[in-house]
Write an enzyme that holds these catalytic residues in place. Sequence first.
Site, PDB file in Angstrom:
ATOM      1  N   CYS A   7    -128.960  48.909 -24.551  1.00  0.00           N
ATOM      2  CA  CYS A   7    -127.518  48.635 -24.406  1.00  0.00           C
ATOM      3  C   CYS A   7    -127.315  47.190 -23.952  1.00  0.00           C
ATOM      4  CB  CYS A   7    -126.869  49.613 -23.434  1.00  0.00           C
ATOM      5  SG  CYS A   7    -126.548  51.255 -24.143  1.00  0.00           S
ATOM      6  N   HIS A  46    -124.744  54.671 -27.299  1.00  0.00           N
ATOM      7  CA  HIS A  46    -125.912  55.125 -26.552  1.00  0.00           C
ATOM      8  C   HIS A  46    -126.175  56.604 -26.823  1.00  0.00           C
ATOM      9  CE1 HIS A  46    -128.963  55.145 -23.381  1.00  0.00           C
ATOM     10  NE2 HIS A  46    -128.563  56.406 -23.218  1.00  0.00           N
ATOM     11  N   THR A  93    -140.523  55.001 -24.318  1.00  0.00           N
ATOM     12  CA  THR A  93    -140.399  54.218 -23.085  1.00  0.00           C
ATOM     13  C   THR A  93    -138.987  53.705 -22.873  1.00  0.00           C
ATOM     14  OG1 THR A  93    -141.101  52.202 -24.235  1.00  0.00           O
ATOM     15  CG2 THR A  93    -142.821  53.481 -23.129  1.00  0.00           C
ATOM     16  N   HIS A  96    -133.038  54.988 -25.388  1.00  0.00           N
ATOM     17  CA  HIS A  96    -131.898  54.727 -26.278  1.00  0.00           C
ATOM     18  C   HIS A  96    -132.473  54.902 -27.680  1.00  0.00           C
ATOM     19  CE1 HIS A  96    -128.171  52.151 -27.364  1.00  0.00           C
ATOM     20  NE2 HIS A  96    -128.779  52.406 -28.524  1.00  0.00           N
ATOM     21  N   HIS A  98    -134.034  54.884 -31.086  1.00  0.00           N
ATOM     22  CA  HIS A  98    -134.473  53.758 -31.916  1.00  0.00           C
ATOM     23  C   HIS A  98    -135.487  54.228 -32.933  1.00  0.00           C
ATOM     24  CE1 HIS A  98    -137.025  53.896 -28.297  1.00  0.00           C
ATOM     25  NE2 HIS A  98    -138.015  53.463 -29.062  1.00  0.00           N
TER      26      HIS A  98
HETATM   27  P1  AMP Z   1    -140.760  53.413 -27.521  1.00  0.00           P
HETATM   28  O1  AMP Z   1    -142.044  53.197 -26.760  1.00  0.00           O
HETATM   29  O2  AMP Z   1    -140.880  54.261 -28.754  1.00  0.00           O
HETATM   30  O3  AMP Z   1    -139.659  53.865 -26.594  1.00  0.00           O
HETATM   31  O4  AMP Z   1    -140.361  51.993 -28.083  1.00  0.00           O
HETATM   32  C1  AMP Z   1    -139.785  50.985 -27.290  1.00  0.00           C
HETATM   33  C2  AMP Z   1    -140.137  49.698 -27.939  1.00  0.00           C
HETATM   34  O5  AMP Z   1    -139.299  48.702 -27.400  1.00  0.00           O
HETATM   35  C3  AMP Z   1    -141.579  49.227 -27.713  1.00  0.00           C
HETATM   36  O6  AMP Z   1    -142.249  49.111 -28.969  1.00  0.00           O
HETATM   37  C4  AMP Z   1    -141.421  47.896 -26.983  1.00  0.00           C
HETATM   38  O7  AMP Z   1    -142.375  46.947 -27.392  1.00  0.00           O
HETATM   39  C5  AMP Z   1    -140.021  47.501 -27.391  1.00  0.00           C
HETATM   40  N1  AMP Z   1    -139.339  46.585 -26.474  1.00  0.00           N
HETATM   41  C6  AMP Z   1    -139.272  46.676 -25.116  1.00  0.00           C
HETATM   42  N2  AMP Z   1    -138.522  45.670 -24.625  1.00  0.00           N
HETATM   43  C7  AMP Z   1    -138.105  44.930 -25.683  1.00  0.00           C
HETATM   44  C8  AMP Z   1    -137.303  43.758 -25.829  1.00  0.00           C
HETATM   45  N3  AMP Z   1    -136.763  43.136 -24.765  1.00  0.00           N
HETATM   46  N4  AMP Z   1    -137.098  43.267 -27.076  1.00  0.00           N
HETATM   47  C9  AMP Z   1    -137.647  43.886 -28.156  1.00  0.00           C
HETATM   48  N5  AMP Z   1    -138.392  45.003 -28.087  1.00  0.00           N
HETATM   49  C10 AMP Z   1    -138.626  45.515 -26.869  1.00  0.00           C
HETATM   50 ZN    ZN Z   2    -128.442  52.473 -24.396  1.00  0.00          ZN
END
Ligand code: AMP
Ligand code: ZN
Length: 112
Positions: A7, A46, A93, A96, A98
């Site tokens: 967000c 969200h 991790t 939100h 994705h």
């Molecule tokens: P997940 O582990 O499936 O929740 O994916 C979260 C993803 O967000 C991971 O692949 C991280 O590398 C990515 N991530 C975390 N912080 C950022 C950020 N600031 N910009 C771009 N990607 C991010």
């Molecule tokens: Zn969010």
Amino acid sequence: MADCLFCKIIAGDIPSTKVYEDDDVLAFRDIAPQAPTHILVIPKTHIASVAEVTPENSVAVARCFEVIAKVAASEKLESFRVISNIGADAGQTVFHLHFHVLAGKPLREQLV
Ligand code: AMP
Ligand code: ZN
């Protein structure tokens, strides 16, 4: 959501490398790419994960997949994988919704 990293990226409070943006969806490059192309596609509303998708919000998911197709075309991806992790044990991790779009190396040896 105040405490949600994605967000904050949507709001522009945290920088990102944007690939595509419209009123409903943002696509940006993953900060820790696991393939030569690693793009995250997220709804601007969200939703915590796929587990929170309902008839009321599912249009946001459809819009994400329209953008995945658009981004795959603009990035000239002939072959790619879409992944969404749901829950900590599955590797989620950021809570939100994705979709990871991965391409640019053979993916066959990995899960599914
Ligand atoms: P997940 O582990 O499936 O929740 O994916 C979260 C993803 O967000 C991971 O692949 C991280 O590398 C990515 N991530 C975390 N912080 C950022 C950020 N600031 N910009 C771009 N990607 C991010
Ligand atoms: Zn969010």
